[in-house]
Design a protein around this motif. Structure first.
Motif, PDB file in Angstrom:
ATOM      1  N   PRO A   1       7.968  11.321   9.268  1.00 55.02           N
ATOM      2  CA  PRO A   1       8.015  10.403   8.119  1.00 55.02           C
ATOM      3  C   PRO A   1       7.345   9.069   8.468  1.00 55.02           C
ATOM      4  N   GLY A   2       6.936   8.361   7.455  1.00 54.84           N
ATOM      5  CA  GLY A   2       6.318   7.058   7.703  1.00 54.84           C
ATOM      6  C   GLY A   2       5.904   6.370   6.420  1.00 54.84           C
ATOM      7  N   THR A   3       5.266   5.239   6.599  1.00 52.77           N
ATOM      8  CA  THR A   3       4.861   4.405   5.465  1.00 52.77           C
ATOM      9  C   THR A   3       3.417   3.957   5.639  1.00 52.77           C
ATOM     10  N   ILE A   4       2.691   3.995   4.561  1.00 51.07           N
ATOM     11  CA  ILE A   4       1.326   3.449   4.521  1.00 51.07           C
ATOM     12  C   ILE A   4       1.347   2.240   3.594  1.00 51.07           C
ATOM     13  N   THR A   5       0.822   1.136   4.075  1.00 47.87           N
ATOM     14  CA  THR A   5       0.827  -0.112   3.310  1.00 47.87           C
ATOM     15  C   THR A   5      -0.595  -0.512   2.962  1.00 47.87           C
ATOM     16  N   VAL A   6      -0.798  -0.869   1.712  1.00 40.70           N
ATOM     17  CA  VAL A   6      -2.099  -1.361   1.251  1.00 40.70           C
ATOM     18  C   VAL A   6      -1.867  -2.705   0.564  1.00 40.70           C
ATOM     19  N   SER A   7      -2.611  -3.703   0.997  1.00 39.10           N
ATOM     20  CA  SER A   7      -2.463  -5.028   0.389  1.00 39.10           C
ATOM     21  C   SER A   7      -3.832  -5.658   0.163  1.00 39.10           C
ATOM     22  N   VAL A   8      -3.919  -6.433  -0.901  1.00 36.40           N
ATOM     23  CA  VAL A   8      -5.113  -7.220  -1.203  1.00 36.40           C
ATOM     24  C   VAL A   8      -4.636  -8.592  -1.646  1.00 36.40           C
ATOM     25  N   ARG A   9      -5.187  -9.626  -1.050  1.00 35.14           N
ATOM     26  CA  ARG A   9      -4.777 -10.976  -1.437  1.00 35.14           C
ATOM     27  C   ARG A   9      -5.955 -11.932  -1.354  1.00 35.14           C
ATOM     28  N   THR A  10      -5.796 -13.067  -2.012  1.00 36.96           N
ATOM     29  CA  THR A  10      -6.815 -14.109  -2.008  1.00 36.96           C
ATOM     30  C   THR A  10      -6.593 -15.030  -0.817  1.00 36.96           C
ATOM     31  N   LEU A  11      -7.642 -15.273  -0.041  1.00 36.98           N
ATOM     32  CA  LEU A  11      -7.564 -16.217   1.070  1.00 36.98           C
ATOM     33  C   LEU A  11      -7.918 -17.623   0.610  1.00 36.98           C
ATOM     34  N   ASP A  12      -8.984 -17.732  -0.143  1.00 38.41           N
ATOM     35  CA  ASP A  12      -9.362 -18.995  -0.770  1.00 38.41           C
ATOM     36  C   ASP A  12     -10.196 -18.666  -1.996  1.00 38.41           C
ATOM     37  N   ARG A  13     -10.874 -19.678  -2.529  1.00 33.85           N
ATOM     38  CA  ARG A  13     -11.594 -19.488  -3.786  1.00 33.85           C
ATOM     39  C   ARG A  13     -12.697 -18.443  -3.685  1.00 33.85           C
ATOM     40  N   ARG A  14     -13.221 -18.215  -2.492  1.00 37.68           N
ATOM     41  CA  ARG A  14     -14.354 -17.318  -2.327  1.00 37.68           C
ATOM     42  C   ARG A  14     -14.053 -16.097  -1.473  1.00 37.68           C
ATOM     43  N   ALA A  15     -12.966 -16.105  -0.730  1.00 37.90           N
ATOM     44  CA  ALA A  15     -12.698 -15.040   0.236  1.00 37.90           C
ATOM     45  C   ALA A  15     -11.412 -14.288  -0.093  1.00 37.90           C
ATOM     46  N   PHE A  16     -11.416 -12.998   0.267  1.00 35.59           N
ATOM     47  CA  PHE A  16     -10.285 -12.122  -0.009  1.00 35.59           C
ATOM     48  C   PHE A  16     -10.017 -11.249   1.222  1.00 35.59           C
ATOM     49  N   GLU A  17      -8.847 -10.612   1.223  1.00 30.13           N
ATOM     50  CA  GLU A  17      -8.438  -9.812   2.369  1.00 30.13           C
ATOM     51  C   GLU A  17      -7.887  -8.471   1.907  1.00 30.13           C
ATOM     52  N   LEU A  18      -8.340  -7.411   2.564  1.00 28.14           N
ATOM     53  CA  LEU A  18      -7.810  -6.063   2.355  1.00 28.14           C
ATOM     54  C   LEU A  18      -7.186  -5.595   3.661  1.00 28.14           C
ATOM     55  N   ILE A  19      -5.961  -5.100   3.594  1.00 27.69           N
ATOM     56  CA  ILE A  19      -5.290  -4.543   4.770  1.00 27.69           C
ATOM     57  C   ILE A  19      -4.770  -3.153   4.422  1.00 27.69           C
ATOM     58  N   VAL A  20      -5.085  -2.193   5.275  1.00 32.26           N
ATOM     59  CA  VAL A  20      -4.513  -0.848   5.185  1.00 32.26           C
ATOM     60  C   VAL A  20      -3.846  -0.572   6.524  1.00 32.26           C
ATOM     61  N   ALA A  21      -2.537  -0.310   6.497  1.00 35.51           N
ATOM     62  CA  ALA A  21      -1.779  -0.134   7.736  1.00 35.51           C
ATOM     63  C   ALA A  21      -0.824   1.041   7.597  1.00 35.51           C
ATOM     64  N   ASP A  22      -0.499   1.644   8.729  1.00 35.23           N
ATOM     65  CA  ASP A  22       0.531   2.687   8.752  1.00 35.23           C
ATOM     66  C   ASP A  22       1.409   2.473   9.980  1.00 35.23           C
ATOM     67  N   ASP A  23       2.599   3.071   9.983  1.00 32.15           N
ATOM     68  CA  ASP A  23       3.505   2.964  11.122  1.00 32.15           C
ATOM     69  C   ASP A  23       3.611   4.303  11.853  1.00 32.15           C
ATOM     70  N   GLY A  24       2.483   5.005  11.872  1.00 28.86           N
ATOM     71  CA  GLY A  24       2.432   6.314  12.516  1.00 28.86           C
ATOM     72  C   GLY A  24       2.163   6.236  14.000  1.00 28.86           C
ATOM     73  N   VAL A  25       1.580   7.307  14.535  1.00 26.72           N
ATOM     74  CA  VAL A  25       1.356   7.399  15.981  1.00 26.72           C
ATOM     75  C   VAL A  25       0.304   6.412  16.459  1.00 26.72           C
ATOM     76  N   GLY A  26      -0.504   5.912  15.557  1.00 30.74           N
ATOM     77  CA  GLY A  26      -1.463   4.888  15.938  1.00 30.74           C
ATOM     78  C   GLY A  26      -2.793   5.441  16.399  1.00 30.74           C
ATOM     79  N   MET A  27      -3.834   4.715  16.061  1.00 32.38           N
ATOM     80  CA  MET A  27      -5.169   5.065  16.512  1.00 32.38           C
ATOM     81  C   MET A  27      -5.311   4.669  17.976  1.00 32.38           C
ATOM     82  N   PRO A  28      -5.938   5.496  18.789  1.00 28.40           N
ATOM     83  CA  PRO A  28      -6.123   5.129  20.191  1.00 28.40           C
ATOM     84  C   PRO A  28      -6.776   3.756  20.320  1.00 28.40           C
ATOM     85  N   CYS A  29      -6.212   2.907  21.179  1.00 27.84           N
ATOM     86  CA  CYS A  29      -6.745   1.550  21.326  1.00 27.84           C
ATOM     87  C   CYS A  29      -8.148   1.548  21.918  1.00 27.84           C
ATOM     88  N   SER A  30      -8.525   2.663  22.494  1.00 26.87           N
ATOM     89  CA  SER A  30      -9.872   2.750  23.064  1.00 26.87           C
ATOM     90  C   SER A  30     -10.931   2.991  22.001  1.00 26.87           C
TER      91      SER A  30
END
Length: 395
Positions: free
Chosen positions: A311-340
């Motif tokens: 079981p787990g959760t996938i999170t998707v978020s989009v937010r405004t950083l300032d008047r011209r810039a924005f941020e997209l985040i896609v995250a999960d709490d799974g086994v994780g991508m290899p750091c390499s």
């Protein structure tokens, strides 16, 4: 020689310039209205200065009026009658006579504008309405006036103002609206056809997947269908919306995530989604790359982050950083991508596509491998991007 048709932008620019010119002219004439009406009374209609004033009003397509509100008497310059095709004196000097020339559908708006001025809600009375020409046709009239005398109880006694024939401008506005409506219908039809064509391609991919000999190739076909769906969804929404300039990212990604979750429901039955997406409007040039990146990242999490029914959760978020810039985040709490894993040197088609889409929106990408996988992309909407591409860490 045929004249080249004016573009919509040219028509709009001309209409705005004309509107500004009219307003400036009317404000100047309104300042002098009282003096001119008094001059006519003192000098007489046959005086040289009065005739000069009338000629100036005719040249400017202006009509000057002076309304005695309690008695209902209204004095119009000769140009006022001539504007409507009448000779001076053909219309008597009663307010009711001029009111009878107003289009019935415009009477309520005129009254509302007058009441707002008398109550002090506006500094001047202003109304655009139709007046009936002697020939029977309707002309558009822009009237501006101001109460200049009040009694001791605060009731209006005298109002002076000017009328201006704005029929040509109104015709231009209607022509512009018609042109814009035609283009909107055309754009909606284009989006509809693109969506249908993508649906056909998706169906062909689905048929082809039935001939795949192993699960790996079937998954490749499914991934391709999801990529097509993310693009088709944007065109489908644009076909259905009244605003063809932008789409709501929250609605778009919400629908896209629902589709992705349903497409792999049998693979990841215990995975839930959390979204925190601001209601921001983006252009199609930004929406499609964002949708494609979310498709790749979410699909990757669903396939690899939760093995053996974890079981787990996938999170998707989009937010405004300032008047011209924005941020997209896609995250999960799974086994994780290899750091390499080096996202700048992708070894899969999905990561390679993400890198390409990040470039398209002049963005920067970062990945983190602690407590699952988290990908953060900062970007600009197409309307705010500079000519030069920003540095992209995904390169």
């Amino acid at each position: 020689m045929l004249k080249r048709a004016k573009t919509t932008d040219q028509l709009l620019s001309e209409l705005l310039n004309e509107r500004e010119r009219v307003v400036r002219l009317q404000e100047k004439v309104l300042e002098l209205a009282g003096e001119l009406m008094n001059a006519r009374k003192l000098l007489g209609d046959e005086s040289h200065r009065a005739r000069q004033a009338e000629e100036a009003l005719k040249a400017g397509q202006l009509a000057l009026w002076d309304w005695n509100i309690p008695t209902g008497e209204i004095a119009f310059s000769d140009s006022g009658a001539q504007m409507l095709g009448y000779a001076p004196g053909d219309i008597n000097g009663r307010f009711t006579s001029w009111r009878d020339l107003v289009h019935p559908d415009d009477l309520a708006a005129i009254r509302h504008a007058f009441d707002k001025h008398v109550l002090g809600q506006t500094s001047t009375y202003e109304s655009e309405h139709r007046l009936q020409h002697k020939s029977g046709k309707w002309i558009w009239n822009l009237a501006r006036g101001k109460v200049v005398e009040w009694d001791k109880f605060g009731n209006p006694l005298r109002m002076i103002g000017i009328n201006y024939d704005v029929t040509e401008r109104k015709i231009g506005e209607e022509r512009l609206k018609s042109s814009l409506q035609e283009k909107e219908v055309m754009l909606q039809e284009i989006h509809h056809r693109v969506k249908n064509n993508l649906a056909v391609v998706s169906s062909l991919v689905s048929l082809q997947s039935e001939y795949a000999s192993d699960d790996r190739h079937k998954q490749m076909f499914e991934d391709t269908q999801n990529r097509i769906r993310s693009m088709a969804l944007a065109h489908e929404m644009l076909y259905q919306t009244d605003n063809l300039a932008e789409l709501s990212i929250s609605e778009y990604l919400g629908n896209l995530i629902d589709h992705l979750a349903a497409s792999v429901a049998t693979v990841a039955t215990d995975v839930t989604f959390t979204t925190n997406i601001e209601d921001i409007g983006f252009t199609l040039d930004t929406i499609i790359p964002l949708g494609s990146m979310v498709t790749e990242l979410v699909s990757n999490s669903l396939k690899h982050a939760f093995p053996n029914g974890r079981p787990g959760t996938i999170t998707v978020s989009v937010r405004t950083l300032d008047r011209r810039a924005f941020e997209l985040i896609v995250a999960d709490d799974g086994v994780g991508m290899p750091c390499s894993t080096d996202v700048s040197k992708p070894k899969s088609l999905g990561l390679d596509l993400i890198r390409i889409f990040v470039r398209q929106i002049h963005g920067e990408m970062e990945s983190f491998c602690e407590n699952g996988t988290r990908v953060r992309i900062t970007f600009q909407d197409a309307r705010a991007r500079k000519t030069g591409a920003r540095k992209c860490r995904a390169d």
